[in-house]
Write an enzyme that holds these catalytic residues in place. Structure first.
Site, PDB file in Angstrom:
ATOM      1  N   GLY A 176      11.281  48.368  21.165  1.00  0.00           N
ATOM      2  CA  GLY A 176      10.536  48.325  19.918  1.00  0.00           C
ATOM      3  C   GLY A 176       9.161  48.956  20.009  1.00  0.00           C
ATOM      4  O   GLY A 176       8.649  49.503  19.040  1.00  0.00           O
ATOM      5  N   SER A 177       8.542  48.892  21.202  1.00  0.00           N
ATOM      6  CA  SER A 177       7.203  49.464  21.303  1.00  0.00           C
ATOM      7  C   SER A 177       7.250  50.955  21.559  1.00  0.00           C
ATOM      8  O   SER A 177       6.254  51.572  21.875  1.00  0.00           O
ATOM      9  CB  SER A 177       6.400  48.750  22.375  1.00  0.00           C
ATOM     10  OG  SER A 177       7.210  48.149  23.327  1.00  0.00           O
ATOM     11  N   GLU A 206       9.780  47.800  33.062  1.00  0.00           N
ATOM     12  CA  GLU A 206       9.695  49.257  32.948  1.00  0.00           C
ATOM     13  C   GLU A 206       8.278  49.689  32.570  1.00  0.00           C
ATOM     14  O   GLU A 206       7.713  50.618  33.145  1.00  0.00           O
ATOM     15  CB  GLU A 206      10.667  49.775  31.874  1.00  0.00           C
ATOM     16  CG  GLU A 206      12.144  49.654  32.232  1.00  0.00           C
ATOM     17  CD  GLU A 206      12.767  48.380  31.687  1.00  0.00           C
ATOM     18  OE1 GLU A 206      12.035  47.387  31.451  1.00  0.00           O
ATOM     19  OE2 GLU A 206      14.008  48.368  31.514  1.00  0.00           O
ATOM     20  N   LYS A 241      19.520  43.148  32.517  1.00  0.00           N
ATOM     21  CA  LYS A 241      18.170  43.165  33.101  1.00  0.00           C
ATOM     22  C   LYS A 241      18.094  42.262  34.321  1.00  0.00           C
ATOM     23  O   LYS A 241      17.518  42.611  35.344  1.00  0.00           O
ATOM     24  CB  LYS A 241      17.150  42.651  32.068  1.00  0.00           C
ATOM     25  CG  LYS A 241      16.786  43.606  30.969  1.00  0.00           C
ATOM     26  CD  LYS A 241      15.518  43.062  30.293  1.00  0.00           C
ATOM     27  CE  LYS A 241      15.334  43.607  28.898  1.00  0.00           C
ATOM     28  NZ  LYS A 241      14.226  42.966  28.187  1.00  0.00           N
ATOM     29  N   HIS A 266      27.623  70.647  11.684  1.00  0.00           N
ATOM     30  CA  HIS A 266      28.221  71.569  12.643  1.00  0.00           C
ATOM     31  C   HIS A 266      28.676  70.863  13.908  1.00  0.00           C
ATOM     32  O   HIS A 266      28.984  71.503  14.901  1.00  0.00           O
ATOM     33  CB  HIS A 266      27.233  72.686  12.982  1.00  0.00           C
ATOM     34  CG  HIS A 266      26.945  73.562  11.803  1.00  0.00           C
ATOM     35  ND1 HIS A 266      27.617  74.742  11.568  1.00  0.00           N
ATOM     36  CD2 HIS A 266      26.090  73.405  10.766  1.00  0.00           C
ATOM     37  CE1 HIS A 266      27.172  75.281  10.443  1.00  0.00           C
ATOM     38  NE2 HIS A 266      26.239  74.494   9.936  1.00  0.00           N
ATOM     39  N   SER A 293       2.987  46.255  25.652  1.00  0.00           N
ATOM     40  CA  SER A 293       3.904  45.212  26.114  1.00  0.00           C
ATOM     41  C   SER A 293       3.318  43.875  25.694  1.00  0.00           C
ATOM     42  O   SER A 293       2.211  43.528  26.094  1.00  0.00           O
ATOM     43  CB  SER A 293       4.055  45.260  27.643  1.00  0.00           C
ATOM     44  OG  SER A 293       4.669  44.073  28.106  1.00  0.00           O
ATOM     45  N   LYS A 294       4.055  43.173  24.863  1.00  0.00           N
ATOM     46  CA  LYS A 294       3.567  41.910  24.310  1.00  0.00           C
ATOM     47  C   LYS A 294       3.088  40.991  25.438  1.00  0.00           C
ATOM     48  O   LYS A 294       1.988  40.484  25.414  1.00  0.00           O
ATOM     49  CB  LYS A 294       4.695  41.259  23.501  1.00  0.00           C
ATOM     50  CG  LYS A 294       4.281  40.026  22.768  1.00  0.00           C
ATOM     51  CD  LYS A 294       4.989  39.896  21.405  1.00  0.00           C
ATOM     52  CE  LYS A 294       6.345  39.231  21.490  1.00  0.00           C
ATOM     53  NZ  LYS A 294       6.953  39.025  20.164  1.00  0.00           N
ATOM     54  N   THR A 295       3.920  40.825  26.472  1.00  0.00           N
ATOM     55  CA  THR A 295       3.593  39.886  27.551  1.00  0.00           C
ATOM     56  C   THR A 295       2.882  40.578  28.711  1.00  0.00           C
ATOM     57  O   THR A 295       2.434  39.934  29.647  1.00  0.00           O
ATOM     58  CB  THR A 295       4.888  39.294  28.134  1.00  0.00           C
ATOM     59  OG1 THR A 295       5.692  40.404  28.577  1.00  0.00           O
ATOM     60  CG2 THR A 295       5.650  38.503  27.095  1.00  0.00           C
ATOM     61  N   PHE A 296       2.801  41.875  28.668  1.00  0.00           N
ATOM     62  CA  PHE A 296       2.266  42.692  29.761  1.00  0.00           C
ATOM     63  C   PHE A 296       3.026  42.441  31.063  1.00  0.00           C
ATOM     64  O   PHE A 296       2.478  42.536  32.158  1.00  0.00           O
ATOM     65  CB  PHE A 296       0.761  42.445  29.957  1.00  0.00           C
ATOM     66  CG  PHE A 296       0.002  43.740  30.162  1.00  0.00           C
ATOM     67  CD1 PHE A 296      -0.213  44.604  29.105  1.00  0.00           C
ATOM     68  CD2 PHE A 296      -0.471  44.097  31.420  1.00  0.00           C
ATOM     69  CE1 PHE A 296      -0.880  45.812  29.291  1.00  0.00           C
ATOM     70  CE2 PHE A 296      -1.130  45.306  31.619  1.00  0.00           C
ATOM     71  CZ  PHE A 296      -1.343  46.156  30.551  1.00  0.00           C
ATOM     72  N   THR A 297       4.287  42.107  30.933  1.00  0.00           N
ATOM     73  CA  THR A 297       5.113  41.877  32.123  1.00  0.00           C
ATOM     74  C   THR A 297       6.430  42.663  32.055  1.00  0.00           C
ATOM     75  O   THR A 297       7.209  42.607  33.006  1.00  0.00           O
ATOM     76  CB  THR A 297       5.459  40.376  32.277  1.00  0.00           C
ATOM     77  OG1 THR A 297       6.118  39.945  31.088  1.00  0.00           O
ATOM     78  CG2 THR A 297       4.236  39.516  32.502  1.00  0.00           C
ATOM     79  N   THR A 298       6.688  43.383  30.967  1.00  0.00           N
ATOM     80  CA  THR A 298       7.937  44.148  30.841  1.00  0.00           C
ATOM     81  C   THR A 298       8.075  45.101  32.041  1.00  0.00           C
ATOM     82  O   THR A 298       7.198  45.946  32.253  1.00  0.00           O
ATOM     83  CB  THR A 298       7.931  44.964  29.537  1.00  0.00           C
ATOM     84  OG1 THR A 298       7.481  44.129  28.481  1.00  0.00           O
ATOM     85  CG2 THR A 298       9.308  45.509  29.219  1.00  0.00           C
TER      86      THR A 298
HETATM   87  C1  LIG Z   1      13.437  35.826  18.163  1.00  0.00           C
HETATM   88  O1  LIG Z   1      13.374  35.165  19.385  1.00  0.00           O
HETATM   89  C2  LIG Z   1      13.641  35.980  20.506  1.00  0.00           C
HETATM   90  C3  LIG Z   1      13.722  35.140  21.734  1.00  0.00           C
HETATM   91  O2  LIG Z   1      12.500  34.562  22.049  1.00  0.00           O
HETATM   92  C4  LIG Z   1      12.567  37.048  20.619  1.00  0.00           C
HETATM   93  O3  LIG Z   1      12.811  37.869  21.737  1.00  0.00           O
HETATM   94  C5  LIG Z   1      12.614  37.875  19.350  1.00  0.00           C
HETATM   95  O4  LIG Z   1      11.603  38.860  19.388  1.00  0.00           O
HETATM   96  C6  LIG Z   1      12.442  36.987  18.142  1.00  0.00           C
HETATM   97  N1  LIG Z   1      12.657  37.797  16.968  1.00  0.00           N
HETATM   98  C7  LIG Z   1      11.775  37.983  16.012  1.00  0.00           C
HETATM   99  C8  LIG Z   1      12.163  38.853  14.899  1.00  0.00           C
HETATM  100  O5  LIG Z   1      10.661  37.480  16.049  1.00  0.00           O
HETATM  101  C1  LIG Z   2       0.916  36.429  30.977  1.00  0.00           C
HETATM  102  O1  LIG Z   2       1.490  36.801  32.198  1.00  0.00           O
HETATM  103  C2  LIG Z   2       1.658  35.731  33.100  1.00  0.00           C
HETATM  104  C3  LIG Z   2       2.065  36.295  34.467  1.00  0.00           C
HETATM  105  O2  LIG Z   2       3.256  36.989  34.402  1.00  0.00           O
HETATM  106  C4  LIG Z   2       2.665  34.759  32.517  1.00  0.00           C
HETATM  107  O3  LIG Z   2       2.874  33.684  33.397  1.00  0.00           O
HETATM  108  C5  LIG Z   2       2.136  34.279  31.177  1.00  0.00           C
HETATM  109  O4  LIG Z   2       3.117  33.472  30.559  1.00  0.00           O
HETATM  110  C6  LIG Z   2       1.825  35.435  30.261  1.00  0.00           C
HETATM  111  N1  LIG Z   2       1.164  34.960  29.062  1.00  0.00           N
HETATM  112  C7  LIG Z   2       1.456  35.451  27.860  1.00  0.00           C
HETATM  113  C8  LIG Z   2       0.645  34.914  26.729  1.00  0.00           C
HETATM  114  O5  LIG Z   2       2.308  36.302  27.650  1.00  0.00           O
END
Ligand SMILES: *[C@@H]1O[C@H](CO)[C@@H](O)[C@H](O)[C@H]1NC(C)=O
Ligand SMILES: *[C@@H]1O[C@H](CO)[C@@H](O)[C@H](O)[C@H]1NC(C)=O
Ligand SMILES: *[C@@H]1O[C@H](CO)[C@@H](O)[C@H](O)[C@H]1NC(C)=O
Length: 553
Positions: free
Chosen positions: A163-164, A222, A517, A394, A215-220
């Site tokens: 998505g990003s 890739e 994954k 084509h 990256s939402k969590t900065f842990t993805t």
């Molecule tokens: C729904 O929940 C899943 C699992 O946490 C999350 O990955 C996904 O982004 C959520 N979907 C929406 C549209 O917020």
């Molecule tokens: C931020 O990253 C840490 C380390 O991977 C993880 O434990 C934590 O849940 C993450 N927090 C958010 C808000 O994504």
């Protein structure tokens, strides 16, 4: 919720299909009803957005079909579910989350709350982040934001995945290229294949490069691997003098990880847990779009989507354009056994649009479990595919015209071209093909017509076109600008929502992308260890062992 096939309207549609549907001939429906086009075409109108005409008349529809499909939507609770989404209810039920990307484009004063809390204001609030995006994109575009040697940043590398990347920024920046700043170069790196990053860096000067790490969590895995490679390159190329804070920003909510990376927390653009990846281009993930086309255009993009939200939220089902699109998809999937949905834009700028729709549709509705945990006894999400026409004509259009499969198709055309070159000759040729494809798919060509061309008898069956193939033609009443693009995307979002609501599945999670994954993580370790793929089936084990031998890893 009851499974779709237990709803009374489902059975009614089944017998309607058996009596009318089987012998329904589009060509004849038009011949016997001069008002058919007017009856089944709908025009989307909204201030600030060009009209968009949706011609549903070349579909297997009669007044009765439409009534029954609308009845199905009512019985499946489409309106109730839609209202729950706009109320911020936790309709992402497997994760108990709201689905609230519509708040990201709330440009007209709707109240938008999740858990009783207004989401528009506050530190990570929609408007706060939008203001920040406006400020930052303006600074980068004007050159007020400078790199560590005082140069303007003109080379942008967006690092993300899913998505990003694909579902948002790549498609949208391509679609709005006409509005893009000429002095900016954009790269999108998503693939863990080192080639993707290597090629982007090859063309880049660290003094003028800005990295957006999405990256939402900065842990993805890739994305962070790619980001670290970029950081290493940046520091090496600048002999360690480069200032990370001036050249890297984060589209993320994980402050601790972001600052650990070296990014200034001030240059972090957040978004909430109710923004799903495939709906994230409307959020901070759209920063590359805002930089490239300017914030005003980005805002128009949001406004166009909001206009479609308003239509979806307020229009009765029978005239509700995305609802009709979704109902037709259910009609073909479940009552005609269609397995696919083809989207073919007659528009080069929309060349990534079908790929974007693939994620939207298939990640949302590629599910087989209904809300009560049982297996669906009916077909759900179609295989969505597409390419821009006229190129597609084509390649795979042979199969669409003369193959054995029923392939419901959407065609998209903008009445006006951004590039009316050669006195509009290109545009007129493009438009002729747009009209001709839908017409040809419907009318086909009979044996008599083939014979009348003087075709030898043995070739007649080969040149026969059965026709009667349904299409929906979408005609944008101007160029496809930011607002129109926003509206088109939102149309497909709500179409997908409608399908999922009827099929009684959760269109918002994506557990299906997890298993691979997890296994990859495990296998990555094994590649560095001794052993030859032991513990796997013989095929997987054999492949791992051959890879190690060939790659000498
Ligand atoms: C729904 O929940 C899943 C699992 O946490 C999350 O990955 C996904 O982004 C959520 N979907 C929406 C549209 O917020
Ligand atoms: C931020 O990253 C840490 C380390 O991977 C993880 O434990 C934590 O849940 C993450 N927090 C958010 C808000 O994504
Ligand atoms: C969005 O929603 C809020 C209420 O939740 C409202 O106050 C605001 O005016 C709306 N529009 C904008 C552009 O913020």
């Amino acid at each position: 919720m009851a499974p779709a096939n237990t709803l009374p309207a489902w059975a009614e549609l089944q017998s309607h299909r058996d009596s009318v549907g089987k012998s329904f001939v589009l060509k004849e429906a038009f011949a016997s009803d001069p008002a058919r086009f007017e009856r089944f075409a709908r025009t989307f109108t909204a201030p600030g957005v060009a009209d968009v005409l949706f011609d549903f008349s070349k579909n297997f529809l009669t007044d009765e079909t439409l009534d029954l499909l609308v009845k199905l939507a009512e019985q499946a609770g489409v309106e109730r579910k839609r209202d729950a989404m706009f109320r911020g209810d936790k309709i992402n039920f497997t994760e108990k989350r709201a689905v609230y990307h519509t708040a990201l484009r709330n440009v007209s004063g709707w109240e938008m709350k999740v858990e009783g809390k207004d989401v528009m204001g506050g530190p990570n609030g929609v408007n706060t982040v939008l203001d920040h995006m406006k400020e930052f994109s303006g600074q980068v575009r004007s050159g007020e934001w400078k790199g560590f040697t005082g140069k303007k940043l003109t080379n942008i590398i967006n690092v993300g995945i899913g998505g990003s990347d694909l579902s948002g920024p790549v498609m949208v920046t391509e679609a709005l290229k006409h509005y893009g700043a000429d002095d900016l170069t954009l790269h999108f790196v998503s693939n863990i294949d080192g080639t993707h990053m290597a090629e982007a860096l090859k063309a880049s000067d660290p003094e003028t490069t800005l990295f957006l790490i999405a990256s939402k969590t900065f842990t993805t895995a890739e994305t962070i691997t790619n980001a670290n490679t970029a950081k290493t390159w940046f520091l090496k190329k600048t002999d360690g003098k480069g200032d990370i804070a001036k050249h890297f920003v984060a589209l993320s909510t994980n402050e601790s990880e972001v600052t650990k990376f070296g990014i200034d927390a001030k240059n972090m653009f957040g978004f909430e847990s109710w923004v799903g990846g495939r709906y994230s281009v409307w959020s901070a993930i759209g920063l590359s779009v805002a930089i490239y086309v300017g914030f005003d255009n980005f805002y128009k993009f949001l406004s166009g989507a909001h206009a479609m939200d308003k239509h979806f939220r307020e229009t009765p089902l029978k005239d509700n354009i995305p609802v009709l699109g979704g109902l037709l998809s259910v009609w073909y999937s479940d009552f005609f056994q269609a397995q696919t949905h083809l989207v073919a834009p007659f528009d080069q700028y929309l060349h990534r649009f079908p790929a974007y729709l693939q994620q939207l549709s298939m990640e949302s509705n590629g599910k087989s479990i209904t809300s009560d945990g049982s297996s669906a006894k009916y077909t759900t999400g179609p295989i969505l595919f597409g390419e821009p026409c006229t190129n597609a004509q084509h390649s795979f259009f042979q199969l669409v015209h003369q193959g054995t499969k029923l392939i419901p198709t959407d065609f998209i055309l903008a009445a006006k071209s951004h590039n009316p070159i050669s006195d509009n000759l290109h545009q007129k040729m493009l438009a002729s093909n747009y009209f001709a494809q839908a017409e040809a798919l419907m009318v086909g060509k009979t044996d008599e017509e083939v014979r009348a061309e003087g075709t030898p008898e043995d070739l007649v069956p080969h040149k026969r076109f059965l026709g009667n193939r349904p299409t929906t033609s979408i005609l944008v009443g101007d160029v496809i600008g930011p607002a129109e693009l926003g509206a088109l995307i939102a149309y497909y979002e709500h179409l997908t929502f409608t399908e999922g609501a009827i099929w009684d599945i959760n269109s918002f999670d994506q557990w299906g992308v997890e298993l691979g994954k997890v296994l990859a993580k495990k296998i990555l370790k094994e590649l560095d260890e001794a052993g030859n793929g032991d513990g796997h089936d013989t095929s997987t084990g054999g492949l791992i062992s051959a890879f190690k031998k060939y790659a000498k890893i």
